[in-house]
Design an enzyme around this catalytic site. Structure first.
Site, PDB file in Angstrom:
ATOM      1  CG  HIS A 112      -1.804   0.922   1.216  1.00 51.08           C
ATOM      2  ND1 HIS A 112      -2.176   2.406   1.896  1.00 51.08           N
ATOM      3  CD2 HIS A 112      -3.157   1.187   1.580  1.00 51.08           C
ATOM      4  CE1 HIS A 112      -2.825   2.592   1.637  1.00 51.08           C
ATOM      5  NE2 HIS A 112      -4.027   2.184   1.216  1.00 51.08           N
ATOM      6  CG  ASP A 146       0.601  -2.802   6.317  1.00 58.72           C
ATOM      7  OD1 ASP A 146      -0.580  -2.854   7.595  1.00 58.72           O
ATOM      8  OD2 ASP A 146       0.527  -1.921   5.203  1.00 58.72           O
ATOM      9  CD  GLN A 192      -6.732  -4.698   4.510  1.00 63.03           C
ATOM     10  OE1 GLN A 192      -7.973  -5.192   4.256  1.00 63.03           O
ATOM     11  NE2 GLN A 192      -7.387  -2.921   4.056  1.00 63.03           N
ATOM     12  CE  LYS A 199      -6.678   0.201   6.498  1.00 66.62           C
ATOM     13  NZ  LYS A 199      -7.874   0.766   5.501  1.00 66.62           N
ATOM     14  CB  CYS A 250      -3.689   3.169  -1.563  1.00 67.41           C
ATOM     15  SG  CYS A 250      -4.543   4.908  -1.013  1.00 67.41           S
TER      16      CYS A 250
END
Ligand code: PLP
Length: 415
Positions: free
Chosen positions: A127, A205, A208, A231, A372
């Protein structure tokens, strides 16, 4: 603290929708943009309201009971988050605005640990928020950024990764656990292990991953793990940076102000202990406390069951869309790879933005664009895709509604 797999008191599927006021009192419909932000369960909304109505006083400041209690709730939220991700200590949990701020914090906080010529290794799946902060750092410090390749279906090319780690000896490896553009699940355990064996710092990261896969940071062994509350069925404006205590200790403050100092004099200031050192100013404490409620909510599901549900929805979407003329599908699962919670596709005669507008008339919300993740899409030879992304409340009926919208869009725009 260790995480233990919940037995699953709640089960993913459309019956869980009754716990989300968005579906029972709000617009409802086929909400297929959970990778951008999830809907919120009543327990999170109620918690936020309760803090604002009953416990609202600034934390870490007042000598009166209301403030002391708000501080206690804020501290408890930190403990809940630490427990959810398997962190040994809540001192590893820094409350931030979200994944973007967490990664910027690390890139800035570690700045002085980098020397000109050092390498940061990312991947083409990232991202933009796991690319741009490093580019800014590279510019400030004269560093080099390298990217791990991805395959034609959007999987991380682990052989290329291994070769780049060996050849470039990166100082930092920053890679996603689950790509928002394609739903690619990366072999994150292997990625971290290879990087650590080569002496690199690692940032995962988890924007998600936290919601759809879960994490145990101790067994993963990463130095940093970043995620956003909104999220994972929590509020916006709050997120988490997990850092190993010794890594956080070695970092310079990101922002200066109240709460992050041990003393201030006209000659200079001293820093508070971590994690407060990285939480300058009044924190978003109501949101942090409600994030604790979101963590409680998420841990009422079995991770395995959530994963199974979302992989099954991806499989159903691929199977259904494969039968539709004019559809091109993207992502690892098109070739038997590991993909979850996201299904990306394009149409022969309809631009993704036009499709999203038409789908909206069927009360179907899908994302259209580059998500993104421009380097990933560029590698796949496409500028924009249509993305359905799933949550615990998503169902096969949502996917069927997308098919109805596809047929209508292709009728309008010509087949
Ligand atoms: N990383 C990934 C994989 C994402 O999906 C997102 C948001 O979509 C981000 C980072 C940025 O998250 P936020 O905008 O909440 O900071």
């Amino acid at each position: 603290m260790t995480t233990k797999e919940s037995q699953g008191e709640l089960h993913p599927g459309d019956r869980v929708r009754s716990l989300f006021p968005f579906f029972t009192e709000g617009p409802g419909g086929c909400y297929l943009d959970s990778a951008a932000t999830t809907q919120k369960p009543a327990v999170v909304i109620d918690c936020l309201r309760d803090v604002l109505v009953n416990h609202n006083a600034n934390v870490h400041r007042g000598a009166y009971r209301l403030s002391a209690h708000a501080t206690e709730l804020y501290d408890q939220a930190r403990v809940k988050i630490a427990r959810m991700i398997g962190a040994k200590s809540e001192r590893s949990i820094v409350f931030v605005r979200g994944t973007t701020e967490a990664i910027n914090l690390v890139a800035y906080g570690c700045e002085l640990l980098f020397n000109p010529g050092d390498v940061i290794l990312l991947s083409l799946l990232e991202h933009h928020s796991n690319i741009v902060p490093w580019q800014l750092l590279a510019k400030r410090r004269g560093l080099t950024i390298a990217f791990t390749e991805i395959t034609a279906t959007g999987e991380l090319d682990i052989a290329d990764y291994r070769a780049k780690v060996a050849a470039l000896k990166p100082k930092m490896v920053a890679i996603t656990q689950l790509a928002n553009s394609l739903g690619t699940v990366t072999p994150i355990q292997e990625v971290v292990e290879i990087a650590r064996n080569a002496g690199a710092m690692t940032l995962v990261d988890g924007a998600q991953g936290i919601t759809h896969l879960g994490v145990d940071v101790e067994s993963l062994g990463c130095d940093f793990y970043a995620f956003s509350g909104h999220k994972m069925y929590g509020p916006t404006g709050i997120g988490v940076l997990y850092g190993r205590p010794e890594r956080l200790e070695a970092m310079q403050p990101f922002q200066g102000g109240g709460d992050m100092i041990s003393y201030v004099s006209v000659e200079g200031s001293g820093w508070a202990e971590v994690p407060q050192r990285f939480e300058a100013g009044t924190p978003a404490f109501p949101e942090a406390i409600a994030l604790g409620a979101a963590a409680d909510f998420l841990t009422r599901f079995s991770k395995t069951e959530v994963h199974h549900h979302e992989v099954e929805l991806v499989g159903f979407a691929l199977e259904t869309l494969r039968g539709e003329p004019g559809v091109t599908l993207y992502g690892p699962a098109t070739n038997g790879g590991h993909q979850t919670s996201v299904c990306s596709f394009s149409l022969d005669t309809v631009h993704p933005h036009d499709f999203a507008t038409i789908a909206d008339t069927f009360n179907v919300q899908v994302r259209a664009g580059n998500h993104c993740a421009m380097p990933a899409l560029r590698k796949l030879g496409v500028q924009a895709t249509i993305r359905m992304s799933f949550g615990v409340y998503s169902s096969k009926a949502d996917v069927v509604s997308v098919v109805t919208a596809i047929r209508e869009a292709r009728r309008i725009f010509g087949r």
